[in-house]
Write a protein that holds these residues in place. Structure first.
Motif, mmCIF file in Angstrom:
data_model
loop_
_atom_site.group_PDB
_atom_site.id
_atom_site.type_symbol
_atom_site.label_atom_id
_atom_site.label_comp_id
_atom_site.label_asym_id
_atom_site.label_seq_id
_atom_site.Cartn_x
_atom_site.Cartn_y
_atom_site.Cartn_z
ATOM 1 N N ARG A 68 0.833 -1.202 0.000
ATOM 2 C CA ARG A 68 0.000 0.000 0.000
ATOM 3 C C ARG A 68 0.867 1.251 0.000
ATOM 4 O O ARG A 68 0.567 2.229 -0.699
ATOM 5 C CB ARG A 68 -0.917 -0.013 1.227
ATOM 6 N N GLN A 69 1.962 1.226 0.762
ATOM 7 C CA GLN A 69 2.846 2.397 0.803
ATOM 8 C C GLN A 69 3.464 2.657 -0.565
ATOM 9 O O GLN A 69 3.551 3.816 -1.003
ATOM 10 C CB GLN A 69 3.940 2.186 1.847
ATOM 11 N N MET A 70 3.877 1.587 -1.259
ATOM 12 C CA MET A 70 4.462 1.770 -2.594
ATOM 13 C C MET A 70 3.432 2.347 -3.564
ATOM 14 O O MET A 70 3.745 3.239 -4.364
ATOM 15 C CB MET A 70 5.004 0.429 -3.101
ATOM 16 N N LEU A 71 2.218 1.835 -3.510
ATOM 17 C CA LEU A 71 1.167 2.338 -4.402
ATOM 18 C C LEU A 71 0.863 3.801 -4.118
ATOM 19 O O LEU A 71 0.726 4.612 -5.048
ATOM 20 C CB LEU A 71 -0.093 1.488 -4.245
ATOM 21 N N VAL A 72 0.751 4.150 -2.843
ATOM 22 C CA VAL A 72 0.480 5.544 -2.490
ATOM 23 C C VAL A 72 1.609 6.452 -2.966
ATOM 24 O O VAL A 72 1.373 7.544 -3.502
ATOM 25 C CB VAL A 72 0.266 5.672 -0.964
ATOM 26 N N ASN A 73 2.852 6.000 -2.786
ATOM 27 C CA ASN A 73 3.991 6.805 -3.244
ATOM 28 C C ASN A 73 3.928 7.047 -4.755
ATOM 29 O O ASN A 73 4.116 8.171 -5.236
ATOM 30 C CB ASN A 73 5.300 6.118 -2.891
ATOM 31 N N LEU A 74 3.686 5.982 -5.532
ATOM 32 C CA LEU A 74 3.680 6.107 -6.988
ATOM 33 C C LEU A 74 2.476 6.910 -7.474
ATOM 34 O O LEU A 74 2.593 7.736 -8.386
ATOM 35 C CB LEU A 74 3.681 4.711 -7.626
ATOM 36 N N LEU A 75 1.308 6.685 -6.878
ATOM 37 C CA LEU A 75 0.106 7.420 -7.297
ATOM 38 C C LEU A 75 0.215 8.897 -6.937
ATOM 39 O O LEU A 75 -0.094 9.782 -7.754
ATOM 40 C CB LEU A 75 -1.128 6.804 -6.644
ATOM 41 N N SER A 76 0.656 9.188 -5.709
ATOM 42 C CA SER A 76 0.789 10.589 -5.305
ATOM 43 C C SER A 76 1.863 11.292 -6.124
ATOM 44 O O SER A 76 1.734 12.485 -6.444
ATOM 45 C CB SER A 76 1.107 10.682 -3.813
ATOM 46 N N ASN A 77 2.908 10.565 -6.509
ATOM 47 C CA ASN A 77 3.943 11.155 -7.365
ATOM 48 C C ASN A 77 3.365 11.529 -8.728
ATOM 49 O O ASN A 77 3.637 12.607 -9.269
ATOM 50 C CB ASN A 77 5.091 10.170 -7.525
ATOM 51 N N GLY A 78 2.545 10.622 -9.313
ATOM 52 C CA GLY A 78 1.918 10.925 -10.599
ATOM 53 C C GLY A 78 0.970 12.104 -10.523
ATOM 54 O O GLY A 78 0.958 12.976 -11.401
ATOM 55 N N ILE A 79 0.155 12.146 -9.468
ATOM 56 C CA ILE A 79 -0.792 13.264 -9.317
ATOM 57 C C ILE A 79 -0.045 14.570 -9.095
ATOM 58 O O ILE A 79 -0.407 15.626 -9.636
ATOM 59 C CB ILE A 79 -1.748 12.975 -8.149
ATOM 60 N N LYS A 80 1.045 14.500 -8.326
ATOM 61 C CA LYS A 80 1.789 15.719 -7.991
ATOM 62 C C LYS A 80 2.365 16.392 -9.228
ATOM 63 O O LYS A 80 2.409 17.627 -9.320
ATOM 64 C CB LYS A 80 2.898 15.353 -7.006
ATOM 65 N N PHE A 81 2.795 15.604 -10.219
ATOM 66 C CA PHE A 81 3.448 16.172 -11.398
ATOM 67 C C PHE A 81 2.528 16.205 -12.620
ATOM 68 O O PHE A 81 3.001 16.335 -13.737
ATOM 69 C CB PHE A 81 4.711 15.381 -11.727
ATOM 70 N N THR A 82 1.226 16.077 -12.407
ATOM 71 C CA THR A 82 0.264 16.159 -13.508
ATOM 72 C C THR A 82 -0.683 17.328 -13.262
ATOM 73 O O THR A 82 -1.384 17.371 -12.241
ATOM 74 C CB THR A 82 -0.542 14.852 -13.624
ATOM 75 N N GLU A 83 -0.697 18.277 -14.191
ATOM 76 C CA GLU A 83 -1.587 19.435 -14.077
ATOM 77 C C GLU A 83 -2.865 19.240 -14.877
ATOM 78 O O GLU A 83 -3.925 19.728 -14.488
ATOM 79 C CB GLU A 83 -0.863 20.702 -14.559
ATOM 80 N N ASN A 84 -2.781 18.562 -16.003
ATOM 81 C CA ASN A 84 -3.943 18.305 -16.842
ATOM 82 C C ASN A 84 -3.867 16.864 -17.338
ATOM 83 O O ASN A 84 -2.786 16.298 -17.489
ATOM 84 C CB ASN A 84 -3.983 19.248 -18.058
ATOM 85 N N GLY A 85 -5.031 16.294 -17.627
ATOM 86 C CA GLY A 85 -5.034 14.943 -18.162
ATOM 87 C C GLY A 85 -5.489 13.938 -17.127
ATOM 88 O O GLY A 85 -6.505 14.135 -16.447
ATOM 89 N N GLU A 86 -4.721 12.853 -16.971
ATOM 90 C CA GLU A 86 -5.173 11.781 -16.104
ATOM 91 C C GLU A 86 -4.000 11.052 -15.468
ATOM 92 O O GLU A 86 -2.853 11.140 -15.932
ATOM 93 C CB GLU A 86 -5.996 10.761 -16.896
ATOM 94 N N VAL A 87 -4.331 10.335 -14.391
ATOM 95 C CA VAL A 87 -3.434 9.381 -13.755
ATOM 96 C C VAL A 87 -4.180 8.054 -13.721
ATOM 97 O O VAL A 87 -5.314 7.979 -13.233
ATOM 98 C CB VAL A 87 -3.032 9.817 -12.336
#
Length: 556
Positions: A427-446
């Protein structure tokens, strides 16, 4: 097939010009005697007197002997070729057998010395392939007596002793036949290069140096001195007794000079060897010293790294304790236990709680990094639902995506499966990777998707964010590295999330890789084995085996 004896390798790997000549000697000798035989055959065909008419006190090269030279020369060249096949070996053996047949017939009929020499050379040529395979000396044993017969004939012509090259008035060895057989014999002696004479001639050490320098002198010096004596006596320069004394003194002086010269060569060679050994010992000492210094430096670096990690762990723990208390007091104030709270105060308390939770997440990242870095992180193997675990992690980061108004899509397995791993770390790995994607995405999708392939769970987290440049693609997993390194960066975080994720994945037997292009988004691939290592106890986690209802809210 490859002929091993035709690929010479000197002990030191160096090839001087003299060694190179010795290595090519069989081919040179074979070519010379083949040309000699062909020239003699042409002389007989064209009836050239210099070939067909015996010289004064000598004999011509007979056509059959000339044919033997051609066949033997070709057979010698074929025997030392670098690349040989079964067909070429068969041809070489056939040519050598023809030489033996011709020599045997002429020896039986004419009792010529040249015929006996060719018979011995033919047997030597037949033995070369055997010697190359078995490292034997048959070819040299057959060639040596034939070589001596040819040398005696040449010395007979040189000193005018007919008995040394003629068995009778009508039977003898021609001068050019003797010269050709001498050349052929030398070529056969060095055809097998890892045995006998050839080993000494091709050696790069002191033995090879002495052999190459002394052997020509030992052969030529007595002959030269004998010629001088024979030429001097008839000319009246000295009497016979003086000539014998002069020959003895000259021989003594020549061989004393050769011995002294050899001793000097050996001394210089031994000095070079001692110097090389000294240099080697010095180099080894320097290498050992450098290795010891490197070991000390590595140990110091490890101690410093462990001290740093211990410091981070202690400080993170010490920070976590008061931070937990702050969050507790915030909850007491928000619940109105200590008194009524206005709406404005409630908003401010909410910001305090959010900031505290953010700080707590950073501290947990540092603690996890410190434990994994020094090998203190424990793995608790559990059997759990893949879909439920992904849904739990997605639920934690969904508010971040909603706050940035980007699409957050979760694609689960059509048929849920169980995985044996550490659920908390997954769960920690998934949260890290998902939050990283959301953090560096301004438009579009994760988007997060998963599949099971050959006993391996593959989780892909893809975003349409800023992407990563090619030169930084592997640096993203380095501790404290961030895409924005300046102090004014827009995104927060310690830069440990991806580093911790890779360390945890490898701790669980998997890995994390990344594919990205600047301005075109990033995809992280997390792989984990579906089964725990053999012998590890696995407890069952009480979680549903189907996705929770919240998952539907994440789908496109």
């Amino acid at each position: 097939m490859t002929n091993p004896s035709a690929i010479p390798v000197s002990p030191s790997g160096r090839h001087g010009p003299l060694i190179g000549f010795v290595e090519r000697m069989p081919i040179i000798a074979g070519g010379l005697v083949a040309i000699l035989g062909a020239a003699a055959l042409a002389g007989w065909a064209l009836n050239i007197p210099a070939v067909t008419t015996p010289t004064t006190g000598g004999y011509p090269i007979l056509p059959l002997m000339a044919l033997c030279f051609v066949l033997a020369g070709i057979a010698l060249i074929m025997a030392v070729r670098r690349k040989r096949t079964a067909s070429t070996d068969a041809i070489q053996q056939t040519l050598a057998a023809l030489v033996a047949t011709i020599a045997g017939l002429t020896l039986y009929e004419y009792l010529r010395g040249s015929s006996s020499g060719f018979l011995l050379f033919a047997l030597a040529l037949l033995s070369i392939p055997h010697d190359q395979r078995r490292q034997d000396l048959r070819a040299q044993m057959f060639a040596t007596p034939a070589l001596l017969i040819a040398l005696l004939a040449i010395l007979g012509y040189l000193f005018g002793v007919k008995g040394m090259y003629s068995l009778s008035q009508s039977s003898g060895m021609a001068l050019w036949t003797a010269i050709g057989q001498l050349i052929l014999g030398v070529g056969i002696l060095v055809a097998v290069r890892d045995r006998g004479v050839a080993v000494l001639l091709l050696d790069d050490g002191p033995g090879g140096v002495l052999t190459r320098r002394l052997l020509p002198a030992a052969l030529l010096a007595p002959i030269l001195l004998g010629v001088i004596r024979i030429l001097g006596e008839p000319s009246g320069f000295y009497e016979s007794e003086f000539g014998v004394s002069l020959f003895a003194v000259a021989s003594i002086m020549t061989f004393v000079g050769l011995v002294l010269w050899s001793a000097r060569v050996l001394r210089n060679t031994d000095k070079e060897r001692v110097d090389l050994l000294l240099l080697e010992q010095q180099a080894r000492a320097h290498a050992e010293k450098a290795r010891n210094e490197a070991e000390v430096a590595r140990a110091e670096a490890e101690r410093a790294n462990n001290s740093k990690t211990d410091f981070l762990a202690v400080m993170s723990h010490e920070l976590r304790t008061p931070l937990t208390a702050i969050m507790g007091y915030e909850e007491l104030l928000s619940d109105g236990i200590t008194g009524p709270v206005t709406e404005l105060q409630r908003q401010q308390l909410g910001r305090i709680n959010a900031s505290a939770r953010h700080l707590l997440g950073l501290i947990d990242e540092i603690l996890t990094f410190a434990r994994v870095d020094i090998g203190r992180e424990r793995v608790r193997w559990e059997s759990m639902s893949i879909n439920h675990t992904i849904a739990d992690a997605a639920a934690l980061v969904e508010p971040m995506a909603a706050a940035k108004s980007i699409d957050f899509i979760v694609d689960l397995l059509e048929e849920d499966e169980s995985i044996q791993t550490d659920g908390t770390k997954l769960r920690q790995m998934l949260v890290n990777l998902l939050s990283n994607g959301i953090k560096f995405t301004e438009n579009g999708e994760v988007r997060v998707s998963c599949l099971v392939n050959s006993g391996v769970l593959e989780l892909r987290i893809a975003d349409t964010g800023v992407g990563i440049s090619a030169e930084n693609i592997e640096e993203v997993f380095e501790p404290f590295w961030q895409a924005e390194q300046s102090t004014t960066r827009k995104t927060g975080g310690t830069g440990l999330g991806l580093s911790v994720t890779r360390k945890l994945a490898r701790l669980l037997g998997g890995d994390v890789s990344v594919a990205s292009r600047l301005g075109a988004g990033t995809t992280f691939l997390l792989t984990l084995p579906m089964k725990a290592p053999a012998g590890e106890p696995v407890r069952r986690r009480d979680t549903p085996t189907t996705p929770t209802s919240a998952v539907a809210a994440f789908r496109g």
